[in-house]
Structures are given as structure tokens and as C-alpha cells.
Motif scaffolding. Structure first.
Motif, PDB file in Angstrom:
ATOM      1  N   GLU A 103       0.826  -1.199   0.000  1.00 33.37           N
ATOM      2  CA  GLU A 103       0.000   0.000   0.000  1.00 33.37           C
ATOM      3  C   GLU A 103       0.866   1.256   0.000  1.00 33.37           C
ATOM      4  O   GLU A 103       2.003   1.250   0.478  1.00 33.37           O
ATOM      5  N   THR A 104       0.281   2.326  -0.559  1.00 35.92           N
ATOM      6  CA  THR A 104       0.965   3.614  -0.498  1.00 35.92           C
ATOM      7  C   THR A 104       0.897   4.164   0.913  1.00 35.92           C
ATOM      8  O   THR A 104      -0.042   3.888   1.666  1.00 35.92           O
ATOM      9  N   ILE A 105       1.884   4.953   1.277  1.00 34.18           N
ATOM     10  CA  ILE A 105       1.988   5.487   2.629  1.00 34.18           C
ATOM     11  C   ILE A 105       1.712   6.975   2.586  1.00 34.18           C
ATOM     12  O   ILE A 105       2.496   7.752   2.020  1.00 34.18           O
ATOM     13  N   GLY A 106       0.590   7.389   3.163  1.00 35.65           N
ATOM     14  CA  GLY A 106       0.190   8.781   3.141  1.00 35.65           C
ATOM     15  C   GLY A 106       0.380   9.458   4.480  1.00 35.65           C
ATOM     16  O   GLY A 106       1.137   8.990   5.337  1.00 35.65           O
ATOM     17  N   PRO A 107      -0.342  10.550   4.746  1.00 33.93           N
ATOM     18  CA  PRO A 107      -0.169  11.300   5.996  1.00 33.93           C
ATOM     19  C   PRO A 107      -0.983  10.672   7.130  1.00 33.93           C
ATOM     20  O   PRO A 107      -1.976   9.973   6.907  1.00 33.93           O
ATOM     21  N   CYS A 108      -0.583  10.949   8.322  1.00 35.62           N
ATOM     22  CA  CYS A 108      -1.359  10.567   9.491  1.00 35.62           C
ATOM     23  C   CYS A 108      -2.432  11.619   9.761  1.00 35.62           C
ATOM     24  O   CYS A 108      -2.322  12.776   9.341  1.00 35.62           O
ATOM     25  N   ARG A 109      -3.464  11.208  10.515  1.00 38.25           N
ATOM     26  CA  ARG A 109      -4.598  12.097  10.757  1.00 38.25           C
ATOM     27  C   ARG A 109      -4.212  13.360  11.530  1.00 38.25           C
ATOM     28  O   ARG A 109      -4.692  14.457  11.193  1.00 38.25           O
ATOM     29  N   PRO A 110      -3.351  13.298  12.553  1.00 43.80           N
ATOM     30  CA  PRO A 110      -2.979  14.542  13.249  1.00 43.80           C
ATOM     31  C   PRO A 110      -2.319  15.572  12.333  1.00 43.80           C
ATOM     32  O   PRO A 110      -2.525  16.777  12.519  1.00 43.80           O
ATOM     33  N   LEU A 111      -1.545  15.114  11.350  1.00 43.39           N
ATOM     34  CA  LEU A 111      -0.938  16.051  10.400  1.00 43.39           C
ATOM     35  C   LEU A 111      -2.014  16.757   9.590  1.00 43.39           C
ATOM     36  O   LEU A 111      -1.968  17.977   9.386  1.00 43.39           O
ATOM     37  N   CYS A 112      -3.016  16.000   9.146  1.00 45.59           N
ATOM     38  CA  CYS A 112      -4.111  16.580   8.365  1.00 45.59           C
ATOM     39  C   CYS A 112      -4.881  17.587   9.207  1.00 45.59           C
ATOM     40  O   CYS A 112      -5.195  18.693   8.740  1.00 45.59           O
ATOM     41  N   GLU A 113      -5.192  17.241  10.460  1.00 38.96           N
ATOM     42  CA  GLU A 113      -5.966  18.145  11.307  1.00 38.96           C
ATOM     43  C   GLU A 113      -5.179  19.406  11.641  1.00 38.96           C
ATOM     44  O   GLU A 113      -5.760  20.502  11.756  1.00 38.96           O
ATOM     45  N   SER A 114      -3.874  19.263  11.795  1.00 37.82           N
ATOM     46  CA  SER A 114      -3.045  20.440  12.074  1.00 37.82           C
ATOM     47  C   SER A 114      -3.046  21.419  10.909  1.00 37.82           C
ATOM     48  O   SER A 114      -3.179  22.638  11.101  1.00 37.82           O
ATOM     49  N   VAL A 115      -2.918  20.893   9.699  1.00 37.33           N
ATOM     50  CA  VAL A 115      -2.923  21.746   8.509  1.00 37.33           C
ATOM     51  C   VAL A 115      -4.301  22.365   8.298  1.00 37.33           C
ATOM     52  O   VAL A 115      -4.431  23.560   7.992  1.00 37.33           O
ATOM     53  N   LYS A 116      -5.334  21.562   8.469  1.00 35.50           N
ATOM     54  CA  LYS A 116      -6.692  22.053   8.251  1.00 35.50           C
ATOM     55  C   LYS A 116      -7.048  23.181   9.205  1.00 35.50           C
ATOM     56  O   LYS A 116      -7.718  24.156   8.823  1.00 35.50           O
ATOM     57  N   SER A 117      -6.617  23.088  10.474  1.00 35.25           N
ATOM     58  CA  SER A 117      -6.955  24.108  11.462  1.00 35.25           C
ATOM     59  C   SER A 117      -6.374  25.467  11.103  1.00 35.25           C
ATOM     60  O   SER A 117      -6.900  26.506  11.522  1.00 35.25           O
ATOM     61  N   ARG A 118      -5.291  25.476  10.319  1.00 32.67           N
ATOM     62  CA  ARG A 118      -4.640  26.735   9.981  1.00 32.67           C
ATOM     63  C   ARG A 118      -5.020  27.262   8.590  1.00 32.67           C
ATOM     64  O   ARG A 118      -4.981  28.466   8.358  1.00 32.67           O
ATOM     65  N   CYS A 119      -5.354  26.375   7.687  1.00 29.15           N
ATOM     66  CA  CYS A 119      -5.562  26.789   6.287  1.00 29.15           C
ATOM     67  C   CYS A 119      -7.026  26.826   5.867  1.00 29.15           C
ATOM     68  O   CYS A 119      -7.351  27.429   4.845  1.00 29.15           O
ATOM     69  N   GLU A 120      -7.915  26.180   6.627  1.00 30.88           N
ATOM     70  CA  GLU A 120      -9.318  26.147   6.218  1.00 30.88           C
ATOM     71  C   GLU A 120      -9.925  27.539   6.234  1.00 30.88           C
ATOM     72  O   GLU A 120     -10.682  27.920   5.324  1.00 30.88           O
ATOM     73  N   GLN A 121      -9.576  28.349   7.229  1.00 31.17           N
ATOM     74  CA  GLN A 121     -10.136  29.695   7.310  1.00 31.17           C
ATOM     75  C   GLN A 121      -9.675  30.562   6.149  1.00 31.17           C
ATOM     76  O   GLN A 121     -10.440  31.366   5.607  1.00 31.17           O
TER      77      GLN A 121
END
Length: 570
Positions: A103-121
Motif C-alpha cells: 500500500e501507499t503510505i500517506g499522511p497521518c490524521r494529526p498532520l491533516c488536522e493540524s494543517v486544516k486548522s490553519r488553512c481552512e479559514q
């Protein structure tokens, strides 16, 4: 000796058994390997892994497709809402691949949530929502033997509290819909949006950046159509009048030249015939300049961008059929006219120096036409394929190199300089060779018409040099005009001189024709032929005072019934 063969019915079970054994060996002893490929995107190189595999975590089958999707996030990455954003996006679109793991190895969920909290706004302030394909719940919570993922780089110190610092808050306020620029509203009617939200900060190095929009598709800054950046509104109005006068004069002059040649085709002989084709090329060229005056310039030079919903100055040309046609007429026929002048100098050299007659030159006419029409065609097609057609702010026409210095020098300056240089060499060499033979024999070697053609070819170099100089002036000065903080503007006189000099060549063809007795002779014969034909068709009539045009006295083709011998009584 014949080798024994198996019966067909025994071969099928044996084949099936072999495949079954291979499947068992593969499942238990020899696990299949995954095919990985090197990462080809510069954006995702140097992140700790060098190979990726498809399909990725958003189900893209090709790396080229994934790279294209990744490019849409470049403005957000360069804005810097999160220091982890680049790694996160690359791990989704170009995930890590190793041949030891299926399988391909992607990002972990905490990394996604960290980026989303800063860039979604920030994305919402731009009018975009967080993509569903980047839903954090689809990524593994932690990296373990059951689900492998990448934690990515550590967040910066100012990001760890999950709050925006004062500097970032200021940036968000500048992007927020409630912010209005004191000079201009960046959006359409009814919207109030800051200038940075229309170009994401990528166009801040331009003068009057609030008139620019960053286009994701082209990754270039486009000027608002109604903006007066390099030229004032008065400059544009004066240029419209200037173009109307000289383009109309060029059209009428070249039309007279072409009709004079066509009225008596026997007079159209090389090298004189090259002037006919040159005049025809400049006739169409003048029409292309008149078009924006008949059709409103905005319909040619502008189009509404789907990304921002505003009318911008065209950068690719193919978005507007009027712009594409205008470019083809301007560029193709201007280059064709330059090549026909070069052919004129070649044929003049053959006639004046080598004493070739018309028939000998005529045998080479196929090559002349091939060069005159094929070379401009190839360059025109290349520009259309490269999508380098651009609208000019001053004239409202479409050409190449109006915003790009590289295309200006490649498709305009370089070929124009080459044609001018080669033609000048033929003129100089031919003139020097003729006069070296002795001034007493010059009149014997050259007739008056050949001298007139040579003078016309020499006079062409003056406007061609002026146009070339104006193009060099634009090429070397454009960046200085556009850079932020610069108070310099282009001298509109250079551009109006360029327009005049590019059209005056066509006008000189009419003056060249009128400098001889040929128009009087040709059109005199045509008028005499027309009047004679009209007289011949007039019926004979008779009135009270002799012949008139009211009553027909007789039809000359009809004979009187009373005859005397072989005579016919009328």
C-alpha cells in the motif's frame, strides 16, 4: 525418434495445476512487489522520500494528473498558512512508495488536522471550502504495523497553540470580504473584496497591483480590462484616432495599387510583381487595425475570466475568437509583407546585377511563394499552439509579445531583424556591383523601372528600422514600467510612431505606382474600353430633330421585305 506427446485432455489439468502451484507459492513464499516511480514534481522533492506509486490517495491513476491537481494548491502553499502544508499535500497526491509494502503510505490524521486548522479559514476567505478528498477521517490515526502513515515535520512554535498570531491575523483581515480597498473594489458589482484576495499576493510586485488578478490556469497576473496602467485614457483615445487615419490611408493606397496591377496583368512582371503581393499583404494588415474601431475594442482584447468573474486583458487569445482572428491578420500579413520585401530585394538583385529577365525569375516564383506564405504560417501556428496571443492595452489589438519579452524577441524582433538584414545585404551588394562597372554604363545596364524599384526597396528600410527600434525599446523597458514603486511610464510617442511606420509602407506602394505614367495609361485604357462598349450597345433612335434616344427607327439586323437584286432596301 519421435518424442511422446500428452493428450490434449491431459494437458488442461496439468496447466491448471501449474498455475495453482504458482499462486500458492506467491501467496505464501513470494509476496508480489509494488511498482514505484520517481517523483517528478519539483514541489515534492526533498521531503524525505523520492518515490511514489499510483493510484494515490485521491484515486489518480497517473502521476501527471496528480501533479496537475497539486498545482492548484500552489497559491495556498506560497501564502504560508501552515509550514506543514506542502508535506501534507505531497503525501496525499504523491504518497510514499516502497517495494516492500503493497500500500501507499500517506499522511497521518494529526498532520491533516493540524494543517486544516490553519488553512481552512484562509480558503473560506477566498471563497473555497476544504476539499472532501482531504477529509482527515480517512487517514490513519497513528503509524503502526497495521496502518502505516507519515507524521510529517513538526509544526513551528507559533503554530503549536493552534491560534493565529498577530501577523497572520493581519493577513487574514486583509483577505476578509469585509475589507475594501480605498481605491477600487476588486470584485464585480455588489461585492467588496480586497486586492490581495484577487491575486493572493502574487502580483504585489506590479505597479497598481489592485488592478491585477492571479490566474491559476496560466499562473500569471492578468490586468483588468478597464484599467489604465501603462497608458492613460487620453492616450488610448488619441491612438484610436491616429490608427483610424493611417490605417484608412494604408487601406485605400494599397487597394489602388492592387487594382492597378490587376487592371493590366501584362505589366506585372518580376521584380515589380513582388510589390503587388507586398501591397496586398499590407492591405489586409490595415484591415486588422481598423477592426477594433468598428468592433468595440473590449470585444477583441478582453474576456470574462471564470475564476474571478471579471473582464481581464487577454493573455492566451484562444479564449476569444475575435482576438484570435485579429492576431492572425496582424501577425501573418505583417510577416508576409516583410518576406515579400526580402523577395523584392532578391529579384531586384537578379535583374539589376545578374541581368536575369522576367521569364528566368518567374521560374523561381514557386520558391518565392513558398517562403512568403509558409514561413509566416509556421510561426503563426506555433504561437497559437503555445497560446501566446496577447492583447495590447493601447490599441486594443491582439498580437504576440504584448506582455512577454521572450515571445516578443523570438517571434517579432528576431525574424524582423533577420529579414531586414538579409534584404539590406542584397540591396547594398547589388548597388555596389552595378556602380563598380562604371557610371557611364549604368544607364545602359539599368532601365528607369528597375531604378524605381530599387529606390522603393531602399526606402522600405527606413520605416522597418523605426518599427524594429520601437520593439527593442519596449523589450528593454517593459519591466521598468511595470515594477511596483516605479514612476516611469512608456513614451506614447514611440508607440504612435511605430503604428505610423508599420502602415506607411503600404501607403508608399500607392505613391510608387503614381510616380509613373502607368496608372494614367492603364486606367485610361480601361475607361476608353468601357465608353466604347457603352456606345456600341446604345440603340439608334430618331426624333423631330434627327437621331435621339426616344424612338427606335429600325433594327439594323432586320432586312426590308422589298429587295432589288442582291440589294437590301432600308
Amino acid at each position: 525418434m519421435t518424442l511422446p506427446t500428452l493428450d490434449t485432455r491431459r494437458q488442461l489439468p496439468l496447466t491448471a495445476s501449474v498455475f495453482l502451484c504458482l499462486a500458492v507459492l506467491t501467496a505464501y513464499g513470494y509476496p508480489p512487489t509494488r511498482t514505484c516511480e520517481p517523483i517528478r514534481s519539483d514541489l515534492c522533492k526533498g521531503l524525505g522520500y523520492n518515490e511514489t506509486g499510483m493510484p494515490n490517495l485521491v484515486r489518480s491513476e497517473l502521476q501527471s494528473e496528480a501533479v496537475l491537481q497539486l498545482q492548484t494548491f500552489v497559491p495556498l502553499i506560497q501564502y504560508g498558512c501552515s509550514s506543514q502544508l506542502r508535506f501534507f499535500l505531497c503525501s496525499v497526491y504523491l504518497p510514499m512508495c516502497t517495494e516492500k509494502v503493497l500500500e501507499t503510505i500517506g499522511p497521518c490524521r494529526p498532520l491533516c488536522e493540524s494543517v486544516k486548522s490553519r488553512c481552512e479559514q484562509v480558503m473560506e476567505n477566498f471563497g473555497f471550502h476544504w476539499p472532501a478528498s482531504l477529509n482527515c477521517s480517512k487517514f490513519p490515526l497513528i503509524n503502526n504495523q497495521d496502518h502505516m502513515c507519515m507524521d510529517g515535520p513538526e509544526a513551528k512554535n507559533y503554530e503549536k497553540n493552534h491560534l493565529l498570531n498577530s501577523e497572520f491575523k493581519g493577513k487574514v483581515q486583509a483577505f476578509s470580504p469585509s475589507y475594501t480597498h480605498p481605491e477600487i473594489s476588486g470584485g464585480e458589482k455588489g461585492t467588496s473584496i480586497g486586492p490581495r484576495s484577487q491575486h493572493y499576493g502574487f502580483c504585489e510586485n506590479y505597479k497598481m497591483s489592485h488592478f491585477y488578478y492571479y490566474i491559476n490556469r496560466t499562473r500569471r497576473c492578468a490586468q483588468k480590462c478597464s484599467a489604465d496602467i501603462l497608458f492613460t485614457h487620453d492616450n488610448k483615445n488619441f491612438t484610436d484616432i491616429w490608427v483610424a487615419v493611417w490605417a484608412s490611408g494604408c487601406f485605400l493606397s494599397t487597394l489602388f495599387t492592387v487594382l492597378t496591377f490587376l487592371a493590366d496583368t501584362s505589366k506585372s512582371r518580376y521584380p515589380e510583381r513582388a510589390i503587388l503581393y507586398l501591397s496586398a499583404a499590407y492591405n489586409v494588415y490595415s484591415i486588422a487595425y481598423i477592426t477594433p474601431l468598428v468592433i468595440h475594442r473590449d470585444e477583441i482584447a478582453c474576456h470574462v475570466d471564470s475564476q474571478h468573474g471579471v473582464s481581464i486583458l487577454i493573455q492566451e487569445g484562444l479564449n476569444n475568437i475575435h482576438c484570435t482572428i485579429n492576431f492572425m491578420l496582424l501577425y501573418f500579413f505583417s510577416m508576409a509583407g516583410a518576406v515579400w520585401w526580402l523577395i523584392l530585394t532578391v529579384t531586384w538583385f537578379l535583374a539589376a546585377k545578374l541581368r536575369w529577365n522576367h521569364e528566368a525569375i518567374m521560374r523561381q516564383s514557386t520558391y518565392f511563394h513558398l517562403a512568403a506564405w509558409a514561413l509566416p504560417s509556421m510561426k503563426t501556428i506555433a504561437i497559437l499552439v503555445m497560446r501566446e496571443v496577447e492583447a495590447d492595452e493601447l490599441t486594443g489589438t491582439c498580437y504576440v509579445g504584448a506582455h512577454s519579452g521572450n515571445t516578443l524577441i523570438a517571434f517579432v524582433i528576431a525574424p524582423s531583424f533577420a529579414y531586414l538584414l538579409m534584404g539590406s545585404v542584397f540591396l547594398i551588394y547589388g548597388t555596389v556591383s552595378v556602380f563598380r562597372s562604371g557610371s557611364s554604363h549604368v544607364s545602359e545596364r539599368l532601365d528607369v523601372n528597375t531604378v524605381r524599384i530599387g529606390i522603393f526597396a531602399v526606402l522600405y528600410t527606413i520605416p522597418a528600422t523605426c518599427v524594429l527600434g520601437a520593439n527593442f525599446y519596449e523589450y528593454f523597458s517593459r519591466e521598468q514600467w511595470l515594477v511596483a514603486g516605479s514612476g516611469s511610464r512608456p513614451m506614447v510617442e514611440f508607440f504612435t510612431l511605430k503604428i505610423f511606420m508599420s502602415l506607411v509602407v503600404g501607403m508608399t506602394t500607392g505613391l510608387w505606382v503614381c510616380s509613373s505614367k502607368e496608372p494614367v495609361t492603364v486606367w485610361g485604357k480601361r475607361w476608353q474600353s468601357f465608353t466604347n462598349r457603352r456606345r456600341k450597345n446604345l440603340p439608334l433612335t430618331y426624333g423631330h430633330h434627327g437621331f435621339s434616344q426616344k424612338h427606335v427607327i429600325m433594327n439594323m439586323s432586320k432586312r426590308h421585305p422589298f429587295k432589288r437584286g442582291s440589294e437590301t432596301v432600308v
